[in-house]
Structures are given as structure tokens and as C-alpha cells.
Design a protein around this motif. Structure first.
Motif, PDB file in Angstrom:
ATOM      1  N   ASN A 151      77.472 -35.591 -34.480  1.00 22.28           N
ATOM      2  CA  ASN A 151      78.734 -34.882 -34.717  1.00 22.28           C
ATOM      3  C   ASN A 151      79.357 -34.428 -33.406  1.00 22.28           C
ATOM      4  O   ASN A 151      78.670 -34.344 -32.385  1.00 22.28           O
ATOM      5  CB  ASN A 151      78.474 -33.652 -35.585  1.00 22.28           C
ATOM      6  CG  ASN A 151      78.232 -34.001 -37.033  1.00 22.28           C
ATOM      7  OD1 ASN A 151      79.077 -34.613 -37.684  1.00 22.28           O
ATOM      8  ND2 ASN A 151      77.077 -33.628 -37.549  1.00 22.28           N
ATOM      9  N   VAL A 152      80.628 -34.067 -33.487  1.00 23.47           N
ATOM     10  CA  VAL A 152      81.289 -33.521 -32.295  1.00 23.47           C
ATOM     11  C   VAL A 152      80.658 -32.177 -31.935  1.00 23.47           C
ATOM     12  O   VAL A 152      80.296 -31.946 -30.790  1.00 23.47           O
ATOM     13  CB  VAL A 152      82.813 -33.347 -32.533  1.00 23.47           C
ATOM     14  CG1 VAL A 152      83.466 -32.696 -31.320  1.00 23.47           C
ATOM     15  CG2 VAL A 152      83.463 -34.680 -32.838  1.00 23.47           C
ATOM     16  N   VAL A 153      80.513 -31.282 -32.909  1.00 22.42           N
ATOM     17  CA  VAL A 153      79.830 -30.008 -32.620  1.00 22.42           C
ATOM     18  C   VAL A 153      78.490 -29.990 -33.342  1.00 22.42           C
ATOM     19  O   VAL A 153      78.330 -30.540 -34.426  1.00 22.42           O
ATOM     20  CB  VAL A 153      80.681 -28.755 -32.982  1.00 22.42           C
ATOM     21  CG1 VAL A 153      81.928 -28.683 -32.130  1.00 22.42           C
ATOM     22  CG2 VAL A 153      81.019 -28.705 -34.461  1.00 22.42           C
ATOM     23  N   LYS A 154      77.531 -29.366 -32.693  1.00 22.41           N
ATOM     24  CA  LYS A 154      76.147 -29.432 -33.173  1.00 22.41           C
ATOM     25  C   LYS A 154      75.747 -28.233 -34.039  1.00 22.41           C
ATOM     26  O   LYS A 154      74.643 -28.195 -34.552  1.00 22.41           O
ATOM     27  CB  LYS A 154      75.165 -29.509 -31.989  1.00 22.41           C
ATOM     28  CG  LYS A 154      75.545 -30.507 -30.903  1.00 22.41           C
ATOM     29  CD  LYS A 154      75.620 -31.934 -31.424  1.00 22.41           C
ATOM     30  CE  LYS A 154      75.825 -32.927 -30.289  1.00 22.41           C
ATOM     31  NZ  LYS A 154      76.596 -34.094 -30.721  1.00 22.41           N
ATOM     32  N   CYS A 155      76.622 -27.247 -34.143  1.00 22.07           N
ATOM     33  CA  CYS A 155      76.332 -26.088 -34.999  1.00 22.07           C
ATOM     34  C   CYS A 155      77.398 -25.995 -36.086  1.00 22.07           C
ATOM     35  O   CYS A 155      78.566 -26.304 -35.842  1.00 22.07           O
ATOM     36  CB  CYS A 155      76.352 -24.792 -34.191  1.00 22.07           C
ATOM     37  SG  CYS A 155      75.039 -24.727 -32.958  1.00 22.07           S
ATOM     38  N   MET A 168      84.856 -27.531 -29.286  1.00 20.53           N
ATOM     39  CA  MET A 168      84.746 -28.987 -29.147  1.00 20.53           C
ATOM     40  C   MET A 168      84.558 -29.385 -27.690  1.00 20.53           C
ATOM     41  O   MET A 168      83.855 -30.333 -27.377  1.00 20.53           O
ATOM     42  CB  MET A 168      85.988 -29.665 -29.720  1.00 20.53           C
ATOM     43  CG  MET A 168      85.948 -29.670 -31.231  1.00 20.53           C
ATOM     44  SD  MET A 168      87.422 -30.237 -32.037  1.00 20.53           S
ATOM     45  CE  MET A 168      87.850 -31.686 -31.187  1.00 20.53           C
ATOM     46  N   GLU A 169      85.177 -28.631 -26.820  1.00 22.32           N
ATOM     47  CA  GLU A 169      85.051 -28.985 -25.405  1.00 22.32           C
ATOM     48  C   GLU A 169      83.651 -28.647 -24.877  1.00 22.32           C
ATOM     49  O   GLU A 169      83.032 -29.434 -24.158  1.00 22.32           O
ATOM     50  CB  GLU A 169      86.114 -28.269 -24.580  1.00 22.32           C
ATOM     51  CG  GLU A 169      86.127 -28.795 -23.172  1.00 22.32           C
ATOM     52  CD  GLU A 169      87.314 -28.330 -22.354  1.00 22.32           C
ATOM     53  OE1 GLU A 169      88.306 -27.877 -22.946  1.00 22.32           O
ATOM     54  OE2 GLU A 169      87.212 -28.422 -21.128  1.00 22.32           O
ATOM     55  N   ILE A 170      83.161 -27.482 -25.269  1.00 23.54           N
ATOM     56  CA  ILE A 170      81.829 -27.069 -24.799  1.00 23.54           C
ATOM     57  C   ILE A 170      80.773 -28.026 -25.344  1.00 23.54           C
ATOM     58  O   ILE A 170      79.941 -28.553 -24.613  1.00 23.54           O
ATOM     59  CB  ILE A 170      81.527 -25.616 -25.228  1.00 23.54           C
ATOM     60  CG1 ILE A 170      82.477 -24.644 -24.521  1.00 23.54           C
ATOM     61  CG2 ILE A 170      80.074 -25.254 -24.929  1.00 23.54           C
ATOM     62  CD1 ILE A 170      82.477 -23.232 -25.096  1.00 23.54           C
ATOM     63  N   CYS A 171      80.808 -28.261 -26.642  1.00 27.46           N
ATOM     64  CA  CYS A 171      79.800 -29.113 -27.267  1.00 27.46           C
ATOM     65  C   CYS A 171      80.066 -30.588 -26.952  1.00 27.46           C
ATOM     66  O   CYS A 171      79.145 -31.396 -26.944  1.00 27.46           O
ATOM     67  CB  CYS A 171      79.808 -28.892 -28.774  1.00 27.46           C
ATOM     68  SG  CYS A 171      78.177 -28.901 -29.485  1.00 27.46           S
ATOM     69  N   GLY A 172      81.324 -30.897 -26.678  1.00 27.69           N
ATOM     70  CA  GLY A 172      81.712 -32.282 -26.405  1.00 27.69           C
ATOM     71  C   GLY A 172      80.949 -32.886 -25.247  1.00 27.69           C
ATOM     72  O   GLY A 172      80.670 -34.080 -25.224  1.00 27.69           O
ATOM     73  N   GLN A 173      80.567 -32.054 -24.275  1.00 31.60           N
ATOM     74  CA  GLN A 173      79.833 -32.622 -23.127  1.00 31.60           C
ATOM     75  C   GLN A 173      78.518 -33.243 -23.595  1.00 31.60           C
ATOM     76  O   GLN A 173      78.054 -34.228 -23.026  1.00 31.60           O
ATOM     77  CB  GLN A 173      79.600 -31.586 -22.035  1.00 31.60           C
ATOM     78  CG  GLN A 173      78.725 -30.423 -22.417  1.00 31.60           C
ATOM     79  CD  GLN A 173      78.555 -29.431 -21.256  1.00 31.60           C
ATOM     80  OE1 GLN A 173      77.898 -29.736 -20.281  1.00 31.60           O
ATOM     81  NE2 GLN A 173      79.177 -28.279 -21.368  1.00 31.60           N
ATOM     82  N   PHE A 174      77.943 -32.692 -24.667  1.00 27.05           N
ATOM     83  CA  PHE A 174      76.682 -33.254 -25.164  1.00 27.05           C
ATOM     84  C   PHE A 174      76.940 -34.531 -25.964  1.00 27.05           C
ATOM     85  O   PHE A 174      76.169 -35.480 -25.891  1.00 27.05           O
ATOM     86  CB  PHE A 174      75.910 -32.205 -25.980  1.00 27.05           C
ATOM     87  CG  PHE A 174      75.566 -31.004 -25.137  1.00 27.05           C
ATOM     88  CD1 PHE A 174      74.689 -31.130 -24.073  1.00 27.05           C
ATOM     89  CD2 PHE A 174      76.153 -29.775 -25.368  1.00 27.05           C
ATOM     90  CE1 PHE A 174      74.377 -30.045 -23.260  1.00 27.05           C
ATOM     91  CE2 PHE A 174      75.857 -28.682 -24.564  1.00 27.05           C
ATOM     92  CZ  PHE A 174      74.971 -28.816 -23.507  1.00 27.05           C
ATOM     93  N   LEU A 175      78.027 -34.531 -26.714  1.00 26.13           N
ATOM     94  CA  LEU A 175      78.395 -35.759 -27.430  1.00 26.13           C
ATOM     95  C   LEU A 175      78.634 -36.890 -26.430  1.00 26.13           C
ATOM     96  O   LEU A 175      78.143 -38.009 -26.604  1.00 26.13           O
ATOM     97  CB  LEU A 175      79.656 -35.521 -28.273  1.00 26.13           C
ATOM     98  CG  LEU A 175      80.266 -36.786 -28.875  1.00 26.13           C
ATOM     99  CD1 LEU A 175      79.328 -37.417 -29.906  1.00 26.13           C
ATOM    100  CD2 LEU A 175      81.621 -36.486 -29.514  1.00 26.13           C
TER     101      LEU A 175
END
Ligand code: URA
Length: 254
Positions: A151-155, A168-175
Motif C-alpha cells: 500500500n501507499v501508507v503502511k498504517c 503519503m509523502e512520509i510513507c511514500g519513501q518506503f513504497l
């Protein structure tokens, strides 16, 4: 870290589309997150900016050879954004880490949050049926475990709301790191949020679906989110989603 190493690392993040980096607190009294901009406007100035900030403690990412276990380790017990407040489990991703095809959804729902696995609730069951059923009909031998799903966000966003831009931007780095590590032949973006996160386009899903777009040179097929397909009046959308899936499966597996 030496300025040259730091510059190479920042360039790597920029190459994979990451504009902001967040670091874990260096000491108990440090702030929760701290930002380092890697945006386009700073391309020319990146080495200079890096040289001015030698103390920045970037996540331990090796530009070459990044792996899913390492990304998961970097996520850790993530508190980088407000979505951690209501979550039970971080939902990282599931499947074959060498998958030629990756499906990207929006964010975990209640079932996913409880189990820590993406797309296991009603929408997930529909997605699994669609992937396996369509593949079978098309003569392609394929099981859910052969692909990768994340997913785009993990939580889980509270009440399943759409993730906000900063989340989305913070979690996006992991995506982006997941996709870089897997390097699939194609990506299927499920719904407008995933499509926008991957392509940067602003249109709604009905405009984008069925077309080949691109994430860092990898073809992206946009389709409807399975939750949308669960609504009873969406027969046309179901047919279209089936067409999208056929396109992407033939592209990857023929
Ligand atoms: N919806 C999503 O976008 N992702 C999931 O994992 C489940 C439902």
C-alpha cells in the motif's frame, strides 16, 4: 558520513522520487522527525547542501542492494506520522520479493490492521479472486503469492479516510524503496490514491484507468480499487477492471 557518500545517497533518493527524508530522533530529547529536502529545485545544490549538513543521520539505506527486510527494519516501530496513533500493526507488504508484478493499494483497512497483511478483508478477497480467476481464464498460471502486494501508507488511516498528503509523502519513501528493491516488470495501481502517489498525476481514477502510465520507467496500469468494485451498482467498473487486469497480466506473463 563523508560529504561524497551523503551526496550520492541524496541523489539516489531523488532518483527514486523521494522529496523529503525523515530521520529518527538521534537522542531521547531530539524532535520526533527532522526533514532534509531533496527536491528538484535543489538538484544543482545538493552536494553543497549535503556538505553543509554532515551531521544528518539518514536512514541506513545502501543505494545499491536495498532489500525488503532492510526497508522493514528501517520502518521499525514507525512514529514518523500521525497514522501510528491508531494502528495495531504496520502493514508492510506481502508476496514474492522478486515478483514481476506489484499491486499497490491505498492503505490498510481494519482487517489488514489486525493481521498486518495487505488486502485480506473483503476487498482483498475480491482482489485475490480477480487476480487468480483472470489469470486462470487467460491461461496464465498465477497465485497470489507469486506477485507482491503493498500500500501507499503502511498504517490504517482512522475510519479508512484517504491518507493525507504529508502521510503519503512520509510513507511514500518506503513504497518507493520497495518498488526499487523489487524492480517489477509492471505495477498495477489500485484506485486514485495509489495512481496519484506513483505517477504524480492529479486526475481521477476514471480518467487514468486502463492506460499505461509510468513510475521511474516501470509501466504502471491504473485500475479501480477493489473496494469500489464491491459496491453493487458498479457493473461497468467491474468489467473495466477485468479488462485492465487482463492487459497487465498479458504484458507481464506472455
Ligand atoms: N484497501 C487498501 O487499499 N489496502 C488494503 O490493504 C486493504 C484495503
Amino acid at each position: 558520513m563523508k560529504p561524497d557518500d551523503l551526496r550520492r545517497r541524496l541523489e539516489f533518493y531523488q532518483d527514486i522520487g523521494v522529496k523529503t527524508l525523515y530521520r529518527q530522533p538521534a537522542a531521547p530529547q531530539a524532535r520526533e522527525t527532522e526533514q532534509v529536502e531533496t527536491g528538484e529545485a535543489e538538484t544543482a545544490g545538493a552536494p553543497a547542501a549535503a556538505a553543509e549538513q554532515p551531521s544528518i543521520n539518514l536512514p541506513p539505506l545502501a543505494p545499491a542492494g536495498d532489500t525488503l527486510p532492510r526497508i522493514l527494519e528501517d520502518i521499525g516501530d514507525c512514529r514518523r506520522c500521525r497514522l501510528n496513533e491508531g494502528r495495531n500493526k504496520i502493514v508492510f507488504g506481502v508476496g514474492n520479493e522478486r515478483a514481476p508484478l506489484v499491486f499497490v493499494g491505498e492503505g490498510p483497512g481494519a482487517d489488514e490492521d489486525a493481521q498486518g497483511i495487505p488486502f485480506v478483508g473483503r476487498a482483498g478477497q475480491l482482489l485475490t479472486q480477480m487476480i487468480e480467476g483472470t489469470a486462470k481464464k487467460e491461461g496464465i498460471e498465477l497465485r497470489r503469492e507469486d506477485i507482491y502486494i503493498c500500500n501507499v501508507v503502511k498504517c490504517r488511516p482512522p475510519e479508512n479516510r484517504t491518507p493525507e498528503a504529508d502521510e503519503m509523502e512520509i510513507c511514500g519513501q518506503f513504497l518507493h524503496r520497495q518498488l526499487s528493491a523489487i524492480a517489477p516488470k509492471a505495477i498495477c495501481a489500485l484506485g486514485g490514491t495509489a495512481a496519484r502517489a506513483l505517477t504524480g498525476r492529479k486526475e481521477g481514477v476514471t480518467k487514468m484507468r486502463g492506460k499505461w502510465l509510468e513510475w521511474r520507467g516501470i509501466p504502471v496500469m491504473v485500475s479501480y480499487h477493489p473496494s469500489y468494485l464491491l459496491r453493487p451498482y458498479n457493473q461497468d467498473a467491474k468489467r473495466e477492471a477485468w479488462e485492465d487486469l487482463k492487459k497487465v497480466l498479458h504484458f507481464v506473463y506472455d
